[in-house]
Design a protein around this motif. Structure first.
Motif, short mmCIF file in Angstrom:
data_model
loop_
_atom_site.label_atom_id
_atom_site.label_comp_id
_atom_site.label_asym_id
_atom_site.label_seq_id
_atom_site.Cartn_x
_atom_site.Cartn_y
_atom_site.Cartn_z
N ALA A 1 -3.01 3.37 -5.31
CA ALA A 1 -1.85 2.68 -5.86
C ALA A 1 -2.10 1.20 -5.70
CB ALA A 1 -0.59 3.09 -5.11
N ILE A 2 -1.82 0.45 -6.76
CA ILE A 2 -1.95 -1.01 -6.68
C ILE A 2 -0.62 -1.63 -7.07
CG2 ILE A 2 -2.94 -1.09 -9.02
CD1 ILE A 2 -4.47 -3.66 -8.06
N LEU A 3 -0.21 -2.60 -6.29
CA LEU A 3 1.05 -3.29 -6.49
C LEU A 3 0.81 -4.78 -6.38
CD1 LEU A 3 4.23 -3.53 -6.42
CD2 LEU A 3 4.01 -3.34 -3.94
N ASN A 4 1.40 -5.52 -7.29
CA ASN A 4 1.41 -6.97 -7.18
C ASN A 4 2.88 -7.38 -7.20
OD1 ASN A 4 1.53 -9.80 -7.88
ND2 ASN A 4 -0.69 -9.67 -8.18
N PRO A 5 3.47 -7.69 -6.05
CA PRO A 5 4.90 -7.98 -6.00
C PRO A 5 5.29 -9.26 -6.73
CG PRO A 5 3.89 -8.35 -3.85
CD PRO A 5 2.84 -7.73 -4.73
N ASN B 1 -2.40 -8.84 -4.57
CA ASN B 1 -2.55 -7.40 -4.79
C ASN B 1 -2.47 -6.64 -3.47
OD1 ASN B 1 -2.99 -7.85 -7.52
ND2 ASN B 1 -5.21 -7.84 -7.31
N ILE B 2 -1.75 -5.53 -3.51
CA ILE B 2 -1.69 -4.60 -2.38
C ILE B 2 -2.22 -3.27 -2.90
CG2 ILE B 2 -0.19 -3.39 -0.75
CD1 ILE B 2 1.80 -5.78 -1.16
N ILE B 3 -3.26 -2.76 -2.26
CA ILE B 3 -3.88 -1.51 -2.71
C ILE B 3 -3.85 -0.51 -1.56
CG2 ILE B 3 -5.97 -0.40 -3.57
CD1 ILE B 3 -6.72 -3.08 -4.84
N VAL B 4 -3.40 0.71 -1.88
CA VAL B 4 -3.30 1.77 -0.89
C VAL B 4 -3.95 3.02 -1.46
CG1 VAL B 4 -1.72 3.22 0.43
CG2 VAL B 4 -1.14 0.82 -0.01
N LYS B 5 -4.82 3.63 -0.67
CA LYS B 5 -5.42 4.90 -1.09
C LYS B 5 -4.36 6.00 -0.93
CE LYS B 5 -9.31 7.94 -0.18
NZ LYS B 5 -10.48 8.19 0.67
#
Length: 75
Positions: A21-25, A7-11
């Motif tokens: 925003a949350i992204l799981n590539p 998981n990649i999470i960015v405020k």
């Protein structure tokens, strides 16, 4: 449950109310979440008590691949 290490999470800057925003590539999932959802997701990451988290939210994050039932499921 296990939090996915992918998981990649960015405020989101200047968002009001606060959003992330949350992204799981690996799973290809991308979503926006509010502060309460972020806080609940972090409880999984930090291995805190998750018993009172909304069932629908848990179902959704399982389907999206942000958490898994056991560590063997995580890609």
């Amino acid at each position: 449950m296990h939090y996915s290490k992918n998981n990649i999470i960015v405020k989101i800057e200047n968002s009001n109310p606060v959003e992330y925003a949350i992204l799981n590539p690996i799973t290809g999932s991308f979503d926006l979440m509010n502060q309460d959802e972020y806080t609940d997701l972090m409880r999984f990451k930090n291995n805190e008590n998750t018993d009172n988290i909304d069932y629908e939210f848990v179902t959704y994050i399982l389907e999206r691949g942000y958490v898994f039932h056991n560590s063997g499921e995580s890609p």
